[in-house]
Design an enzyme around this catalytic site. Structure first.
Site, PDB file in Angstrom:
ATOM      1  N   PRO A 101      15.969 118.367 -49.629  1.00 47.67           N
ATOM      2  CA  PRO A 101      15.706 117.160 -50.423  1.00 47.67           C
ATOM      3  C   PRO A 101      14.212 116.994 -50.704  1.00 47.67           C
ATOM      4  O   PRO A 101      13.402 117.077 -49.782  1.00 47.67           O
ATOM      5  CB  PRO A 101      16.189 116.004 -49.522  1.00 47.67           C
TER       6      PRO A 101
ATOM      7  N   ASP B 166      11.527 114.440 -51.891  1.00 50.74           N
ATOM      8  CA  ASP B 166      11.043 113.103 -52.247  1.00 50.74           C
ATOM      9  C   ASP B 166       9.547 113.225 -52.545  1.00 50.74           C
ATOM     10  O   ASP B 166       9.004 114.319 -52.545  1.00 50.74           O
ATOM     11  CB  ASP B 166      11.326 112.114 -51.111  1.00 50.74           C
TER      12      ASP B 166
ATOM     13  N   LYS C 230      18.016 114.541 -55.284  1.00 50.75           N
ATOM     14  CA  LYS C 230      17.393 114.227 -53.995  1.00 50.75           C
ATOM     15  C   LYS C 230      18.378 113.524 -53.069  1.00 50.75           C
ATOM     16  O   LYS C 230      18.514 113.875 -51.892  1.00 50.75           O
ATOM     17  CB  LYS C 230      16.142 113.364 -54.227  1.00 50.75           C
TER      18      LYS C 230
ATOM     19  N   ASN D 189      13.980 104.982 -55.078  1.00 46.68           N
ATOM     20  CA  ASN D 189      12.918 104.138 -55.636  1.00 46.68           C
ATOM     21  C   ASN D 189      12.428 103.047 -54.680  1.00 46.68           C
ATOM     22  O   ASN D 189      12.019 101.978 -55.124  1.00 46.68           O
ATOM     23  CB  ASN D 189      13.421 103.500 -56.934  1.00 46.68           C
TER      24      ASN D 189
ATOM     25  N   ARG E 120      20.656  98.800 -57.985  1.00 40.45           N
ATOM     26  CA  ARG E 120      21.531  99.756 -57.297  1.00 40.45           C
ATOM     27  C   ARG E 120      22.883  99.132 -56.917  1.00 40.45           C
ATOM     28  O   ARG E 120      23.803  99.859 -56.519  1.00 40.45           O
ATOM     29  CB  ARG E 120      20.845 100.298 -56.054  1.00 40.45           C
TER      30      ARG E 120
ATOM     31  N   GLN F 232      12.175 120.960 -44.346  1.00 37.41           N
ATOM     32  CA  GLN F 232      11.935 119.714 -45.082  1.00 37.41           C
ATOM     33  C   GLN F 232      11.570 118.578 -44.137  1.00 37.41           C
ATOM     34  O   GLN F 232      10.671 117.792 -44.412  1.00 37.41           O
ATOM     35  CB  GLN F 232      13.189 119.368 -45.903  1.00 37.41           C
TER      36      GLN F 232
END
Length: 293
Positions: free
Chosen positions: A240, A242, A223, A127, A181, A279
């Site tokens: 992953p 995002d 992710k 985030n 977090r 990726q």
DNA sequence: TTCCAGGAACGAG
DNA sequence: CTCGTTCCTGGA
């Protein structure tokens, strides 16, 4: 693969390394502990060492190090045993999108980072954008990591050991701008620091089992788990997703508003054992193009 | 002042 | 299982 190694005082020089570009390596979202110097070189802290890397013509110059650390740390860290030419060739087969992506990010390499540092770094990353992530990690290291030395007049700190975070409060960790977090960081420090999980053994599991293990940690979702697998455990088939990868996949390969699961399955199937490399090229390409901005 | 970007947890269905 | 909402910070 075939390069020449020249040893000098406090430096190691590589000649003839293919597929290696510093800005591509450090600015594709895999690593947060680096600073670009005014001369274009990069100074980084990894594995408790300070390294400065510069590129001049076909030379890659590792400054502030020696031949022992080159073989012991940096050769693996920079994935120098991997044949990126072969990977690119395989990914480009019947894929003009990937061809263009690789034209942009031709010098990307997947770094082999420390598992614990990667776990915490990507918990922090959720985030948030890259500059903020870098700032939080820097502050955590300055507060709780060991001073390992100075370089170009600046002090550099190792990433904190789990034990150094273990008995901190949420409020203390929050001072490093980690927001909500902070709780996840402390939980992870407890799990790893008190040996409830040996994070350095997870790479021995296959990718799916390793992912399952990581997902037990609070603050680690699909992710973040795939980032840890790819950037610290050599699981090159991890993919992953995002926001940038989601956008670039929808734009070039699928269509808008696809559920993450669909993109995940598509990417895994299409890119297979090289999904992680795909990726990275796609992430870099998406940001170059500014897709969705 | 408000708005926005960016992943995971959590609760509802 | 999928979906919608909430959690923070800092920069526009």
């Amino acid at each position: 693969m075939n390069y020449k190694i020249v040893e000098e005082k406090d430096k190691v020089i590589l000649e003839g390394v293919a597929d290696f570009e510093l800005s591509h390596i450090f600015e594709c979202g895999q690593c947060f502990r680096w600073n670009r110097e005014v001369d274009g070189s990069y100074t980084l802290v990894a594995h408790k060492k300070i390294l400065n890397v510069a590129k001049e013509k076909d030379q890659i110059i590792f400054n502030n190090t020696n031949i022992e650390d080159f073989y012991g740390i940096w050769k693996t860290y920079f994935d120098l045993g991997q044949d990126y030419g072969a990977i690119k060739k395989s990914l480009c087969k019947n894929d003009p999108v990937m061809e263009r992506a690789i034209e942009k990010g031709y010098g990307i390499r997947i770094l082999k980072q420390d598992e614990w540092e990667t776990l915490i770094s990507f918990i922090i990353s959720s985030n948030r954008g890259i500059p903020l992530i870098k700032k939080s990690i820097e502050e955590l290291s300055e507060k709780y990591g060991r001073l390992i030395g100075t370089y170009k007049g600046r002090g550099h700190y190792a990433f904190p050991e789990p034990e150094a975070l273990l008995n901190r409060t949420i409020e203390e960790i929050r001072l490093c701008r980690t927001g909500y977090r902070a709780k996840y960081i402390l939980d992870a420090a407890a799990i790893v620091g008190e040996r409830q999980m040996n994070i350095y053994n997870i790479h021995n599991l296959d990718t799916d089992m390793a992912r399952k293990e990581l997902l037990r940690i609070s603050g680690v979702g699909p992710k973040v788990a795939d980032c840890i697998l790819l950037f610290s455990m050599g699981k090159f088939d991890a993919f992953p997703i995002d926001v940038w990868v989601k956008r670039v996949m929808e734009y070039f390969y699928l269509q808008e508003d696809m559920p993450l699961k669909v993109i995940q399955d598509y990417g895994q199937k299409r890119f297979g054992e090289y999904a992680g490399f795909a990726q990275q090229y796609l992430f870099y390409y998406a940001r170059e193009l500014g897709i969705g901005k």
